[in-house]
Design an enzyme around this catalytic site. Structure first.
Site, short mmCIF file in Angstrom:
data_model
loop_
_atom_site.label_atom_id
_atom_site.label_comp_id
_atom_site.label_asym_id
_atom_site.label_seq_id
_atom_site.Cartn_x
_atom_site.Cartn_y
_atom_site.Cartn_z
N SER A 25 0.82 -1.23 0.00
CA SER A 25 0.00 0.00 0.00
C SER A 25 0.85 1.27 0.00
O SER A 25 0.33 2.35 -0.29
CB SER A 25 -1.01 0.02 1.15
OG SER A 25 -0.46 -0.51 2.31
N GLY A 67 2.65 -0.05 8.64
CA GLY A 67 3.45 1.16 8.67
C GLY A 67 4.05 1.61 7.35
O GLY A 67 4.93 2.46 7.34
N TRP A 114 2.74 3.46 4.99
CA TRP A 114 2.47 4.88 4.72
C TRP A 114 3.39 5.73 5.62
O TRP A 114 3.92 6.75 5.18
CB TRP A 114 1.00 5.23 4.99
CG TRP A 114 0.09 4.86 3.85
CD1 TRP A 114 0.28 3.87 2.95
CD2 TRP A 114 -1.16 5.50 3.49
NE1 TRP A 114 -0.77 3.83 2.06
CE2 TRP A 114 -1.66 4.80 2.37
CE3 TRP A 114 -1.89 6.54 4.02
CZ2 TRP A 114 -2.87 5.15 1.76
CZ3 TRP A 114 -3.11 6.89 3.42
CH2 TRP A 114 -3.58 6.20 2.30
N ASP A 123 -2.54 3.22 15.49
CA ASP A 123 -3.24 2.00 15.05
C ASP A 123 -3.65 1.18 16.28
O ASP A 123 -3.04 1.29 17.34
CB ASP A 123 -2.37 1.14 14.13
CG ASP A 123 -3.22 0.19 13.28
OD1 ASP A 123 -3.41 0.48 12.07
OD2 ASP A 123 -3.73 -0.82 13.81
N LYS A 183 -9.07 6.56 2.90
CA LYS A 183 -9.57 5.45 2.07
C LYS A 183 -11.09 5.39 2.18
O LYS A 183 -11.65 5.52 3.27
CB LYS A 183 -8.97 4.14 2.59
CG LYS A 183 -9.64 2.93 1.95
CD LYS A 183 -8.73 1.78 1.80
CE LYS A 183 -8.46 1.07 3.12
NZ LYS A 183 -7.35 0.14 2.94
#
Ligand code: SAM
Length: 305
Positions: free
Chosen positions: A25, A53, A55, A80, A161
C-alpha cells in the site's frame, strides 16, 4: 500461499519488498502524492490506522530523507489498534481512533500546534455481512474526519480510504462543506476489481461559527450542524418532497502512464530469483496462536454431533 501464487507474483508486492516497504500500500500513497504533491511542504503529519506502517515509511522518507532541512520542527504521529515496530522519525501510538482519548494523545505530541496533513488508510476487519461492513467502514471514516477537524490547520489536506458504495456521494457533499476541493482518486496500485478509492480533500476551510466535535455517538447530521447538510433542496416548493443535496466528486486515476497496473503479475517467478523475507513480520497477527498450537500438535478440529 505457494511460492508462485498470484500474491507472490504481484508486481507491487515484490517491489515493496525490494524497496524496503512493509506493505504494497506504500505505492498508493506515493502515487497519490505524485498526482497532488500534498507532501511537498508539510511539517506535522498524522497517519491514522497506520499498521504495519508502509504509509508512515513513505512519510518518514519524504519528510526526513528527501527534505532533511528543519528536522527539529518536523513530527510524524502514527496511530493503530495494532502495535507497530518502530520507524525512524515516527512516533507510534497504539490506540483506537474512535476513542476520544486518542485525540488528546495526538494533540499532546503536537504541543498545541496543528497538523498540515492527516491521512487514514483505515479498514475494519471484514465480516462478510455487507451492510455491517459498510456501516463499520463509514464509522471509521467519520471518526477519522472528526479527529481531522480537531487536528488539521486551515488550508491543510486530508486523505482517506473509502469504498465507493451506494451512498458515497453523500460523503462527498459533507466533505465539500469542510474543504475547498474534494477529489476521488484511484491510484494505479489499487486493484481495479476493488471498490477502494481515496478522497483527497484539499484546503481545510471549516464554516465560520462551526465548532469541530469529537463524539462517535453523534449522528452525521449533528456533526455537520450549521453546515446546511441535510437541507431539503426543494422543500420550499414541494413541502412533501425530500431530497438531500448530493455532489459528485471529480474522479482521477493516478500513478502516471509508466506505473504498473495493480493486477499486473510476473508471469512466472524466474527460477533463479531469490525469495525476499518480509520487510517486517506482523507484530501480533490473529493467526499466531493457531500456529503455536499447530506446532505443538494441539490444533484440533472441533466436531459437533
Ligand atoms: N496504511 C497502512 C500501511 O501502509 O501499512 C495499512 C493500513 S491497514 C489497510 C488498515 C489498518 O486499520 C489496520 O492496521 C487496522 O488495525 C487499522 N484499524 C482499523 N480500525 C481501527 C481503529 N478503530 N483504530 C485504529 N486503527 C484501526
Amino acid at each position: 500461499m505457494g511460492k508462485s501464487s498470484k500474491d507472490k507474483r504481484d508486481l507491487y508486492y515484490r517491489k515493496a519488498k525490494e524497496q524496503g516497504y512493509r506493505a504494497r500500500s506504500a505505492f498508493k500513497l506515493l502515487q497519490l502524492d505524485e498526482q497532488f504533491h500534498f507532501l511537498d511542504n508539510v511539517t506535522r503529519v498524522v497517519d491514522l490506522c497506520a499498521a504495519p506502517g508502509s504509509w508512515s515509511q513513505v512519510l518518514s522518507r519524504r519528510l526526513f530523507v528527501d527534505n532533511p532541512q528543519n528536522k527539529e520542527s518536523k513530527r510524524i504521529v502514527a496511530v493503530d489498534l495494532q502495535p507497530m515496530f518502530p520507524i525512524d522519525h515516527v512516533t507510534t501510538i497504539q490506540a483506537d481512533i474512535t476513542h476520544p482519548k486518542t485525540l488528546n494523545k495526538i494533540m499532546d505530541l503536537f504541543e498545541g500546534e496543528k497538523a498540515d496533513f492527516v491521512c487514514s488508510d483505515g479498514a475494519p476487519d471484514v465480516t462478510g455481512l455487507h451492510d455491517l461492513d459498510e456501516y463499520v467502514q463509514q464509522q471509521l471514516i467519520l471518526s477519522a474526519l472528526q479527529l481531522t477537524t480537531c487536528l488539521l490547520r486551515e488550508g491543510g489536506v486530508f486523505v482517506a480510504k473509502i469504498f465507493r458504495g451506494r451512498d458515497i456521494d453523500m460523503l462527498y457533499s459533507q466533505l465539500s462543506f469542510l474543504f475547498e476541493k474534494v477529489v476521488c482518486a484511484k491510484p494505479k496500485s489499487s486493484r481495479g476489481t476493488s471498490l477502494e478509492s481515496f478522497v483527497v480533500c484539499i484546503g481545510y476551510k471549516p464554516p465560520t461559527n462551526w465548532k469541530p466535535q469529537l463524539d462517535v455517538n453523534m449522528s452525521v447530521e449533528d456533526f455537520f450542524q450549521g453546515c446546511e447538510i441535510g437541507r431539503l433542496c426543494l422543500e420550499d416548493k414541494l413541502p412533501e418532497y425530500h431530497e438531500e443535496p448530493r455532489s459528485i466528486a471529480e474522479f482521477i486515476s493516478c500513478g502516471g502512464l509508466d506505473s504498473f497496473d495493480a493486477d499486473a503479475t510476473y508471469h512466472d517467478v524466474p527460477a533463479d530469483s531469490t525469495a525476499l523475507d518480509p520487510v517486517q513480520p506482523p507484530t501480533n497477527p490473529p493467526y499466531k496462536r493457531a500456529l503455536e498450537l499447530k506446532r505443538k500438535g494441539k490444533l484440533t478440529r472441533t466436531t459437533y454431533v
